[in-house]
Enzyme design. Structure first.
Site, PDB file in Angstrom:
ATOM      1  N   SER A 115      32.721  38.330  30.253  1.00  0.00           N
ATOM      2  CA  SER A 115      31.676  38.441  28.247  1.00  0.00           C
ATOM      3  C   SER A 115      31.844  37.205  28.279  1.00  0.00           C
ATOM      4  O   SER A 115      32.280  36.712  28.278  1.00  0.00           O
ATOM      5  CB  SER A 115      32.771  39.392  28.418  1.00  0.00           C
ATOM      6  OG  SER A 115      32.850  39.538  26.335  1.00  0.00           O
ATOM      7  N   TYR A 141      40.947  41.136  25.170  1.00  0.00           N
ATOM      8  CA  TYR A 141      40.188  41.264  26.540  1.00  0.00           C
ATOM      9  C   TYR A 141      39.134  40.191  27.005  1.00  0.00           C
ATOM     10  O   TYR A 141      39.364  40.135  27.912  1.00  0.00           O
ATOM     11  CB  TYR A 141      39.155  41.834  24.892  1.00  0.00           C
ATOM     12  CG  TYR A 141      37.152  42.181  26.314  1.00  0.00           C
ATOM     13  CD1 TYR A 141      37.874  43.582  27.776  1.00  0.00           C
ATOM     14  CD2 TYR A 141      36.671  41.760  25.984  1.00  0.00           C
ATOM     15  CE1 TYR A 141      36.636  43.386  28.062  1.00  0.00           C
ATOM     16  CE2 TYR A 141      34.927  41.519  26.280  1.00  0.00           C
ATOM     17  CZ  TYR A 141      35.026  42.963  27.822  1.00  0.00           C
ATOM     18  OH  TYR A 141      34.485  43.367  28.352  1.00  0.00           O
TER      19      TYR A 141
END
Length: 314
Positions: A115, A141
């Site tokens: 990501s 995250y």
């Protein structure tokens, strides 16, 4: 024939990637998921439960490439007591358990869908993120994705298994959920939105562009042990994006030109600073490394990608 295993094969990215790979006669694809979805044929799809406990010894022999798209996704309102521990359990421990099993089975290449949150949450002064930048995740995250990346690169150095890391920004396409889906619904309802004067710059990635890049990384020799930032190659303001969504669905976005500073002030008062950052702030991604090393360019423009959201529903 190249034998490939794909995790997260029933997810937003995995489902489309699985369908694309199944169309290639030179590739044998096995899709892994936590549980088989109702109403879908199980041909080529295997339920393995939680990856951190899964034993894949029966599936991995003979596999050339493993594409790891399964993850605990970014959750806006996380209800678990310790979000970082849960992200680590799935995104770090699960990833590295899978990678160690891949090494033991002789898998040649491990492609990890990471990501852009590993780089950070925002860019300033039109200076885009680069793959060579020092990572600066700001949430649990992003931190879990970075830790998984670091573990994979260490494993690659120790064992010789090739690792490819891809960091996409927000991915959109048919069946998209989350913030992008909410934005589509607002435009579809014709509600007036105070976002007609936003001059930020944000990189996005159409799902078909992401799949094209992943596919390029399956066997391109220059992809080995590299980190690639991904995107459409076009940066849009929130205002431009909303107008683009409206054109794609045939419903012009109703935008009111409220100054960004006023919106930022109101969001701060309401405790919505994170939401304001996503709507008003910039996040630009430089994809030149992927384009140059892999001789790749995104096959679809943002306009085409948005149109495909509505032309090819899931």
């Amino acid at each position: 024939m190249t034998k490939i295993i794909l995790t997260g094969a029933t997810g937003f990215v995995g489902l489309r990637l699985l369908s694309q790979l199944e169309q290639c006669s030179e590739r044998q694809i096995i899709g892994l998921c936590r549980r088989l979805p109702q109403g879908r044929s199980s041909s080529g799809l295997h339920a393995v439960g939680d990856l951190q406990q899964a034993n894949l010894s029966a599936l991995l022999p003979g596999v050339d490439v493993l594409i790891h798209a399964a993850a605990r996704a970014h959750i806006m309102t996380d209800e678990v007591a310790d979000p970082l521990a849960e992200y680590r359990r799935v995104n770090v421990e699960g990833t590295l358990s899978l990678a160690r099993q891949a090494v033991a089975a002789g898998v040649k290449r491990f492609i990890f869908i990471s990501s852009i949150k590993v780089n950070g949450e925002a860019t300033v002064n039109e200076r885009a993120f680069f793959a060579s930048d020092e990572p600066a995740p700001e949430d649990a995250y992003g931190s879990s994705k970075l830790e998984a990346e670091q573990g994979l690169m260490q494993l690659a150095a120790e064992t010789g298994m090739e690792v490819v890391i891809i960091r996409p920004p927000l991915v959109y396409g048919p069946g998209v959920k989350g913030n992008f889906a909410s934005m589509i619904k607002l435009v579809e309802k014709g509600l007036p939105l105070p976002l007609g004067a936003i001059h930020n710059k944000r990189s996005l990635m159409g799902i078909d562009n992401l799949i094209d890049l992943i596919t390029r990384c399956i066997d391109h020799p220059a992809a080995a042990n590299q980190i690639f930032l991904a995107g459409d190659g076009q940066d849009l303001s929130t205002t431009e994006l909303l107008r683009g969504v409206g054109r794609a669905m045939g419903k012009p976005a109703r935008l009111i030109p409220v100054p960004a500073g006023m919106l930022q002030f109101g969001a701060t008062l309401l405790g919505k600073r994170a939401m304001a950052q996503r709507l008003l702030g910039s996040l630009q991604v430089d994809i030149s490394k992927a384009c140059e090393l892999l001789d790749w360019k995104p096959p679809y423009t943002v306009e085409e990608g948005l149109r495909r959201c509505f032309e090819h529903p899931v």
